[in-house]
Design a protein around this motif. Structure first.
Motif, PDB file in Angstrom:
ATOM      1  N   LYS A   6      -1.438   6.856  -5.714  1.00 27.15           N
ATOM      2  CA  LYS A   6      -0.679   5.604  -6.099  1.00 27.15           C
ATOM      3  C   LYS A   6      -0.642   4.595  -4.776  1.00 27.15           C
ATOM      4  O   LYS A   6       0.088   3.517  -4.789  1.00 27.15           O
ATOM      5  N   HIS A   8      -1.228   1.816  -2.310  1.00 27.86           N
ATOM      6  CA  HIS A   8      -1.825   0.720  -2.342  1.00 27.86           C
ATOM      7  C   HIS A   8      -1.583  -0.067  -0.916  1.00 27.86           C
ATOM      8  O   HIS A   8      -0.593  -0.083  -0.328  1.00 27.86           O
ATOM      9  N   GLU A  29     -11.717  -0.477  -2.046  1.00 29.30           N
ATOM     10  CA  GLU A  29     -11.246  -1.226  -3.318  1.00 29.30           C
ATOM     11  C   GLU A  29     -11.337  -0.254  -4.536  1.00 29.30           C
ATOM     12  O   GLU A  29     -10.401  -0.233  -5.288  1.00 29.30           O
ATOM     13  N   ARG A  31     -10.559   2.556  -4.231  1.00 30.86           N
ATOM     14  CA  ARG A  31      -9.464   3.586  -3.929  1.00 30.86           C
ATOM     15  C   ARG A  31      -8.037   2.825  -4.174  1.00 30.86           C
ATOM     16  O   ARG A  31      -7.145   3.020  -3.462  1.00 30.86           O
ATOM     17  N   ASN A  32      -8.109   1.633  -4.756  1.00 32.44           N
ATOM     18  CA  ASN A  32      -6.936   0.856  -5.011  1.00 32.44           C
ATOM     19  C   ASN A  32      -6.536   0.049  -3.890  1.00 32.44           C
ATOM     20  O   ASN A  32      -5.182  -0.560  -3.935  1.00 32.44           O
TER      21      ASN A  32
END
Length: 148
Positions: A6, A8, A29, A31-32
């Protein structure tokens, strides 16, 4: 350290090799991470002045304004900027200079994506603490000025 799924972060990628920035941007990107990429020091300084980044990934060897000069100018205006040097031309002398100017870390190309993600996560976490501390100081200043 394993990167949280999760996790970011907003990252600025600075490297004069456009193919490299395109490829690394896509990998990050995926990988968020939110990535902005520029290909010269002047653009990096402009982006750092216009946006807030959790981490700036900066190449040392660039034509024109090199990474050390870019690092110095960004740190002069944004002392809390979390800057990670990523270079294929690492020398002990330049590494020491970069760390003295304020780079958080230095990685050599080709970079292991897991290592880079760990460095970005560390920079992000450090930045969160800094921003929380600044917010706390601002709130205390407001409360004192109101006389509550």
């Amino acid at each position: 350290m394993k990167v949280d799924k999760k996790f970011h972060a907003k990252v600025l990628l600075v490297d004069d090799e456009e193919d490299f920035t395109d490829a690394l941007s896509k990998r990050l990107e995926a990988r968020n991470l939110k990535v902005m990429a520029v290909n010269c020091g002047e653009d990096a300084i402009h982006m750092a002045n216009e946006h807030s980044f959790d981490a700036i990934i900066l190449d040392l060897a660039m034509p024109g304004m090199d990474g050390l000069e870019t690092l110095q100018q960004i740190k002069a205006k944004h002392p809390d900027a979390e800057i990670i040097i990523l270079t294929g031309h690492a020398s002990v002398e330049n590494s020491v200079k970069a760390m003295k100017i304020g780079a958080e870390d230095l990685l050599e190309k080709p970079v292991d994506i897991a290592d880079l993600l760990n460095k970005i996560e560390t920079a992000h976490n450090k930045r969160v603490v800094i921003l929380q501390e600044k917010s706390k100081e601002e709130i205390e200043k407001i409360l004192k000025s109101k006389g509550w």
